[in-house]
Write a protein that holds these residues in place. Sequence first.
Motif, PDB file in Angstrom:
ATOM      1  N   LYS A 137     -15.816 -87.021  53.958  1.00 22.19           N
ATOM      2  CA  LYS A 137     -15.747 -88.111  54.946  1.00 22.19           C
ATOM      3  C   LYS A 137     -16.085 -87.688  56.060  1.00 22.19           C
ATOM      4  O   LYS A 137     -16.674 -88.005  57.122  1.00 22.19           O
ATOM      5  N   ALA A 138     -15.268 -86.526  56.602  1.00 25.94           N
ATOM      6  CA  ALA A 138     -15.231 -85.939  57.964  1.00 25.94           C
ATOM      7  C   ALA A 138     -16.656 -85.258  58.233  1.00 25.94           C
ATOM      8  O   ALA A 138     -17.062 -85.653  59.491  1.00 25.94           O
ATOM      9  N   PHE A 139     -17.121 -84.656  57.309  1.00 29.13           N
ATOM     10  CA  PHE A 139     -18.522 -84.148  57.506  1.00 29.13           C
ATOM     11  C   PHE A 139     -19.539 -85.317  57.821  1.00 29.13           C
ATOM     12  O   PHE A 139     -20.536 -85.433  58.488  1.00 29.13           O
ATOM     13  N   ALA A 140     -19.420 -86.547  56.967  1.00 32.37           N
ATOM     14  CA  ALA A 140     -20.363 -87.496  57.106  1.00 32.37           C
ATOM     15  C   ALA A 140     -20.282 -88.186  58.282  1.00 32.37           C
ATOM     16  O   ALA A 140     -21.499 -88.480  59.090  1.00 32.37           O
ATOM     17  N   THR A 141     -19.135 -88.249  59.126  1.00 35.79           N
ATOM     18  CA  THR A 141     -18.908 -88.671  60.394  1.00 35.79           C
ATOM     19  C   THR A 141     -19.532 -87.774  61.392  1.00 35.79           C
ATOM     20  O   THR A 141     -20.383 -88.064  62.266  1.00 35.79           O
ATOM     21  N   ALA A 142     -19.295 -86.385  61.198  1.00 40.33           N
ATOM     22  CA  ALA A 142     -20.036 -85.568  62.029  1.00 40.33           C
ATOM     23  C   ALA A 142     -21.446 -85.615  61.943  1.00 40.33           C
ATOM     24  O   ALA A 142     -22.090 -85.281  62.915  1.00 40.33           O
ATOM     25  N   LEU A 143     -21.985 -85.703  60.924  1.00 43.07           N
ATOM     26  CA  LEU A 143     -23.483 -85.598  60.709  1.00 43.07           C
ATOM     27  C   LEU A 143     -24.215 -86.780  61.206  1.00 43.07           C
ATOM     28  O   LEU A 143     -25.102 -86.664  61.858  1.00 43.07           O
ATOM     29  N   ALA A 144     -23.460 -88.079  61.156  1.00 40.94           N
ATOM     30  CA  ALA A 144     -23.875 -89.199  61.726  1.00 40.94           C
ATOM     31  C   ALA A 144     -24.034 -88.783  63.184  1.00 40.94           C
ATOM     32  O   ALA A 144     -25.123 -89.335  64.069  1.00 40.94           O
ATOM     33  N   GLU A 145     -23.083 -88.400  63.862  1.00 40.14           N
ATOM     34  CA  GLU A 145     -23.087 -88.132  65.225  1.00 40.14           C
ATOM     35  C   GLU A 145     -24.321 -87.047  65.466  1.00 40.14           C
ATOM     36  O   GLU A 145     -25.016 -87.192  66.605  1.00 40.14           O
ATOM     37  N   ALA A 146     -24.435 -86.029  64.927  1.00 38.58           N
ATOM     38  CA  ALA A 146     -25.330 -84.903  65.134  1.00 38.58           C
ATOM     39  C   ALA A 146     -26.828 -85.518  65.067  1.00 38.58           C
ATOM     40  O   ALA A 146     -27.588 -85.353  65.571  1.00 38.58           O
ATOM     41  N   LEU A 147     -26.845 -86.642  64.004  1.00 39.27           N
ATOM     42  CA  LEU A 147     -28.246 -87.065  63.715  1.00 39.27           C
ATOM     43  C   LEU A 147     -28.705 -87.979  65.218  1.00 39.27           C
ATOM     44  O   LEU A 147     -29.926 -88.287  65.298  1.00 39.27           O
ATOM     45  N   ARG A 148     -27.606 -88.499  65.689  1.00 40.06           N
ATOM     46  CA  ARG A 148     -27.848 -89.131  67.137  1.00 40.06           C
ATOM     47  C   ARG A 148     -28.266 -88.585  68.300  1.00 40.06           C
ATOM     48  O   ARG A 148     -28.581 -89.077  69.164  1.00 40.06           O
ATOM     49  N   ASP A 149     -27.860 -87.097  68.140  1.00 44.15           N
ATOM     50  CA  ASP A 149     -28.228 -86.370  69.194  1.00 44.15           C
ATOM     51  C   ASP A 149     -29.596 -85.822  69.487  1.00 44.15           C
ATOM     52  O   ASP A 149     -30.004 -85.281  68.427  1.00 44.15           O
ATOM     53  N   ASP A 150     -30.080 -86.310  70.547  1.00 41.69           N
ATOM     54  CA  ASP A 150     -31.757 -85.917  70.602  1.00 41.69           C
ATOM     55  C   ASP A 150     -31.742 -85.039  71.682  1.00 41.69           C
ATOM     56  O   ASP A 150     -32.988 -84.926  72.348  1.00 41.69           O
ATOM     57  N   SER A 151     -30.626 -84.255  72.116  1.00 36.25           N
ATOM     58  CA  SER A 151     -30.879 -83.307  73.011  1.00 36.25           C
ATOM     59  C   SER A 151     -31.618 -82.156  72.353  1.00 36.25           C
ATOM     60  O   SER A 151     -31.759 -81.853  71.426  1.00 36.25           O
ATOM     61  N   ASP A 152     -32.167 -81.143  73.242  1.00 38.14           N
ATOM     62  CA  ASP A 152     -32.808 -79.819  72.655  1.00 38.14           C
ATOM     63  C   ASP A 152     -32.016 -79.085  72.190  1.00 38.14           C
ATOM     64  O   ASP A 152     -30.771 -78.827  72.661  1.00 38.14           O
ATOM     65  N   LEU A 153     -32.504 -78.449  70.987  1.00 33.89           N
ATOM     66  CA  LEU A 153     -31.876 -77.323  70.571  1.00 33.89           C
ATOM     67  C   LEU A 153     -31.660 -76.210  71.290  1.00 33.89           C
ATOM     68  O   LEU A 153     -32.382 -75.575  72.059  1.00 33.89           O
TER      69      LEU A 153
END
Length: 320
Positions: free
Chosen positions: A285-301
């Motif tokens: 569950k914690a990973f799913a939350t972190a993944l959702a946030e990372a998916l919204r991050d559109d900054s350069d790698l």
Amino acid sequence: MGKRSRTKNRAAAATNESTEAAGAVGPRQPCPCGSGRRYKACHGAAGGPPPAYVARPFAGFAGETDLVALRELVPAATAPLRLKDSDREVRLCTLLPGATPGMVRENGAIWLGLQVQHNYGDPSRDLAAVLERALGHAEAGESGSVGLPEAPGDGPRFTDLVVDGPLEVTVHDDFGFWLDDVEDRTPEMDAALEQASGAIHPTVKLAGVESAYWTNVGSKEHLRWAMPEDEDVLLTALARLHVRGDDVLVEGARLVGMFRAHGILVPVWDLPVGTGAEVLEEPAKAFATALAEALRDDSDLTSAERSAKSSLAGRQVTIR
């Protein structure tokens, strides 16, 4: 090179040149249809072109990720289906006896098998064709196995026939569901069931997240998590989490790669032996939350994130 070989090659070249000059497609040239195959293996083949390949056959279906997992990864599971134009009972199954595509039971219920031996390029259309054939048998009062001996052509697709919605998956410890509706079981039936069930690896579907399945293969334990996001977007998000160390579900776990199946990615974690499924619920569950946030991050790698993404991309195995 001998004289005869040179003469043969010149003749072949002349033939190809005259063919191309006339506007025709040479047998070794790419087929004009865009399939990527040579013309002789596609529209120039004696039997006509092979069935069209669909990269993501179950796109748009709410239960896509579970359906793909049941088709490719989970040994024994079932899920009920609702039809758009019928109230007949339909049950989706990972595997049926003999890898049969479908069955009409004595009570008129229809069972559909996902793990089958045929592959005509579009599993969604294949599944719909089996379902339609099974419905025809059931309406005629016939029971027994239903096959798919040839490509279904331009018929309906799975999503045209069933009500859209998440799948209510039940994972089984064995193939005992094959005999759920059989009253007079014979010793032969039980023996066949025991033999088939002997190859099953223990599998559990996590309850707190979508389409994540723990399995124990004996020497290892894995978590395999089917995800619907676009491949490049998902790889980017996973790379961000990896660099931060946020992809470690439990101590000793490691994201080792991923399957690509029917157009979606299935990340795979190696787990310490003895982990089990229950302990993964909260970390998942914690990973799913972190993944959702990372998916919204559109900054350069960052350079580290680009390197991690490249490494993840190189650790993919395509199943379909």
